[in-house]
Design a protein around this motif. Structure first.
Motif, mmCIF file in Angstrom:
data_model
loop_
_atom_site.group_PDB
_atom_site.id
_atom_site.type_symbol
_atom_site.label_atom_id
_atom_site.label_comp_id
_atom_site.label_asym_id
_atom_site.label_seq_id
_atom_site.Cartn_x
_atom_site.Cartn_y
_atom_site.Cartn_z
ATOM 1 N N GLY A 25 0.812 -1.212 0.000
ATOM 2 C CA GLY A 25 0.000 0.000 0.000
ATOM 3 C C GLY A 25 0.844 1.261 0.000
ATOM 4 O O GLY A 25 0.533 2.222 -0.712
ATOM 5 N N GLU A 26 1.938 1.250 0.778
ATOM 6 C CA GLU A 26 2.820 2.415 0.802
ATOM 7 C C GLU A 26 3.464 2.650 -0.557
ATOM 8 O O GLU A 26 3.568 3.789 -1.026
ATOM 9 C CB GLU A 26 3.899 2.225 1.870
ATOM 10 N N LEU A 31 3.673 5.614 -5.784
ATOM 11 C CA LEU A 31 3.713 5.539 -7.248
ATOM 12 C C LEU A 31 2.428 6.048 -7.895
ATOM 13 O O LEU A 31 2.412 6.363 -9.092
ATOM 14 C CB LEU A 31 3.951 4.097 -7.694
ATOM 15 N N GLY A 32 1.343 6.087 -7.126
ATOM 16 C CA GLY A 32 0.065 6.510 -7.683
ATOM 17 C C GLY A 32 -0.513 5.525 -8.670
ATOM 18 O O GLY A 32 -1.090 5.923 -9.693
ATOM 19 N N VAL A 33 -0.377 4.221 -8.365
ATOM 20 C CA VAL A 33 -0.863 3.185 -9.281
ATOM 21 C C VAL A 33 -1.932 2.341 -8.600
ATOM 22 O O VAL A 33 -2.018 2.293 -7.368
ATOM 23 C CB VAL A 33 0.297 2.272 -9.749
ATOM 24 N N PRO A 34 -2.773 1.645 -9.380
ATOM 25 C CA PRO A 34 -3.797 0.772 -8.798
ATOM 26 C C PRO A 34 -3.162 -0.398 -8.063
ATOM 27 O O PRO A 34 -2.047 -0.831 -8.377
ATOM 28 C CB PRO A 34 -4.574 0.278 -10.024
ATOM 29 N N ILE A 35 -3.895 -0.931 -7.083
ATOM 30 C CA ILE A 35 -3.413 -2.087 -6.333
ATOM 31 C C ILE A 35 -4.542 -3.102 -6.196
ATOM 32 O O ILE A 35 -5.706 -2.737 -5.993
ATOM 33 C CB ILE A 35 -2.865 -1.673 -4.951
ATOM 34 N N ALA A 65 -8.102 -2.074 4.542
ATOM 35 C CA ALA A 65 -6.860 -1.533 5.098
ATOM 36 C C ALA A 65 -6.173 -0.603 4.102
ATOM 37 O O ALA A 65 -5.624 0.438 4.486
ATOM 38 C CB ALA A 65 -5.932 -2.677 5.491
ATOM 39 N N LEU A 66 -6.212 -0.962 2.833
ATOM 40 C CA LEU A 66 -5.576 -0.136 1.809
ATOM 41 C C LEU A 66 -6.328 1.178 1.604
ATOM 42 O O LEU A 66 -5.712 2.233 1.414
ATOM 43 C CB LEU A 66 -5.495 -0.924 0.494
ATOM 44 N N VAL A 67 -7.628 1.121 1.640
ATOM 45 C CA VAL A 67 -8.427 2.346 1.520
ATOM 46 C C VAL A 67 -8.169 3.253 2.722
ATOM 47 O O VAL A 67 -8.019 4.472 2.588
ATOM 48 C CB VAL A 67 -9.926 1.999 1.402
ATOM 49 N N ASP A 68 -8.085 2.661 3.909
ATOM 50 C CA ASP A 68 -7.787 3.438 5.111
ATOM 51 C C ASP A 68 -6.415 4.102 5.023
ATOM 52 O O ASP A 68 -6.181 5.154 5.630
ATOM 53 C CB ASP A 68 -7.831 2.547 6.353
ATOM 54 N N ALA A 69 -5.491 3.482 4.268
ATOM 55 C CA ALA A 69 -4.142 4.035 4.113
ATOM 56 C C ALA A 69 -4.095 5.180 3.098
ATOM 57 O O ALA A 69 -3.034 5.764 2.883
ATOM 58 C CB ALA A 69 -3.168 2.930 3.696
ATOM 59 N N GLY A 70 -5.239 5.469 2.456
ATOM 60 C CA GLY A 70 -5.294 6.602 1.542
ATOM 61 C C GLY A 70 -5.352 6.249 0.076
ATOM 62 O O GLY A 70 -5.323 7.146 -0.783
ATOM 63 N N LEU A 71 -5.450 4.965 -0.240
ATOM 64 C CA LEU A 71 -5.510 4.551 -1.641
ATOM 65 C C LEU A 71 -6.944 4.557 -2.147
ATOM 66 O O LEU A 71 -7.873 4.205 -1.418
ATOM 67 C CB LEU A 71 -4.909 3.148 -1.786
#
Length: 274
Positions: A25-26, A31-35, A65-71
Motif C-alpha cells: 500500500g505504501e 507511485l500513484g498506481v492501482p493495487i 486496510a488499503l483504503v484506510d491508508a489513503g488509496l
C-alpha cells in the motif's frame, strides 16, 4: 521511469501477509498506481486451506486496510488454485505488474522444499517481486546490488527510479575482493547511469566475505535491497547463485527484478570469488 503500472499483493490473512499489504500500500501510494489484493482458495480445501467464503473475507479486509491508508484505486481478486500459480498467472498478464508477497518460507530449507509460495514465485516469476520483511518507519535508503554486469545494470536502473519515487536515497552496492576493485566497479556503473544529479547516488563497497554473505550482512543499512534475478533458475541456482542466496537469507525488504528468464539468461552467472 519504466514504472510499474499496477501492484498485486498476495494475502491469506496471516501476519506475514498483512505486513505485505501494508508495504504494498505504501509503494502504491507513492507511485500513484492501482493495487489489487489477491486471495486464493482451494476448490477441495484441506483443513489448513482457505475456502471461498474465507478468501472473500480476507481480501475484503485487505481492501479496507488499503483504503484506510489513503488509496483509492483498490480492487479485490479471489480465485481458486494454488497461491504461487495464481500470483504467477496474474503477474504474467501485464509486464508492468509488481508482485508483493510476504517473505515467509524463504529462509527455511524445509519450507522451500515443501510448499513455500514465496520460494516458488522467486524462481518462476516473469515480473518483478517485492518480498517483504518489515515496514519501514519511513523510506530512507535503498541498496542497489551490482557487479557491473549488463543484467545487474537493469536492476540498478529499476531500483534507482523506485528509490526516488519512495523518497529514499539510492546506494550502489557491490561485494568484491578489495576496496579498489569495488570502487572501480561502482565508478563504471555510476558513469553508465548518466544521472541528472550524480551526487544523490551513494556508494557502498563490501569486502571480506563472499558476495551473497556480504550483501546479507549489510542489509540492516537499507529499507530495501534491489537485485536482479540472474541465477534464480537453471543450473546456476545450484552452483552458488548470489541472487538465490541473497533471496533466501536476507532479512530486509527485497526487490527481485526480472532481468532474465531461465535458460534465456543472456548474462550467465560467473563463478563465485574464491
Amino acid at each position: 521511469m519504466d514504472r510499474y503500472q499496477r501492484i498485486v499483493v498476495g494475502t491469506d490473512g496471516s501476519e506475514a501477509a498483512q505486513l505485505a499489504v501494508t508495504v504494498a500500500g505504501e509503494v502504491a501510494l507513492r507511485l500513484g498506481v492501482p493495487i489489487t489484493a489477491l486471495t486464493v482458495w482451494k476448490e477441495k480445501a484441506r483443513k489448513s486451506a482457505l475456502d471461498p467464503e474465507s478468501a472473500v473475507r480476507i481480501s475484503a479486509a485487505a481492501v479496507a486496510a488499503l483504503v484506510d491508508a489513503g488509496l483509492s484505486q483498490v480492487t479485490a481478486l479471489d480465485m481458486p488454485g494454488t497461491p504461487s500459480a495464481a500470483l504467477l498467472e496474474v503477474g504474467a498478464q501485464d509486464p508492468g505488474t509488481l508482485l508483493v508477497i510476504g517473505a515467509r518460507g524463504l529462509g527455511r530449507s524445509k519450507d522451500r522444499l515443501t510448499s513455500s509460495t514465496a520460494n516458488h514465485v522467486s524462481h518462476h516469476s516473469p515480473t518483478d517481486v517485492l518480498f517483504t520483511h518489515k515496514v519501514p518507519k519511513r523510506w530512507t535508503t535503498v541498496g542497489l546490488a551490482t557487479d557491473g554486469s549488463p543484467s545487474s545494470m537493469l536492476a540498478v536502473r529499476r531500483g534507482y527510479d523506485l528509490a526516488l519515487e519512495l523518497g529514499a536515497r539510492p546506494f550502489l552496492v557491490t561485494a568484491t575482493k578489495t576496496d579498489a576493485d569495488g570502487a572501480e566497479t561502482l565508478a563504471q556503473v555510476h558513469a553508465a547511469l548518466d544521472l541528472d544529479d550524480p551526487e544523490l547516488l551513494g556508494h557502498d563497497v563490501l569486502t571480506g566475505v563472499p558476495p551473497a554473505e556480504a550483501l546479507c550482512n549489510a542489509a540492516w543499512k537499507y529499507d530495501l535491497v534491489v537485485i536482479g534475478n540472474r541465477g534464480m533458475s537453471g543450473p546456476a541456482r545450484l552452483l552458488g547463485s548470489v541472487a538465490n542466496k541473497v533471496t533466501h537469507d536476507i532479512d530486509t525488504n527485497l526487490l527481485l527484478v526480472a532481468t532474465t528468464h531461465g535458460s534465456d539468461d543472456p548474462d550467465p552467472e560467473p563463478d563465485p570469488p574464491r
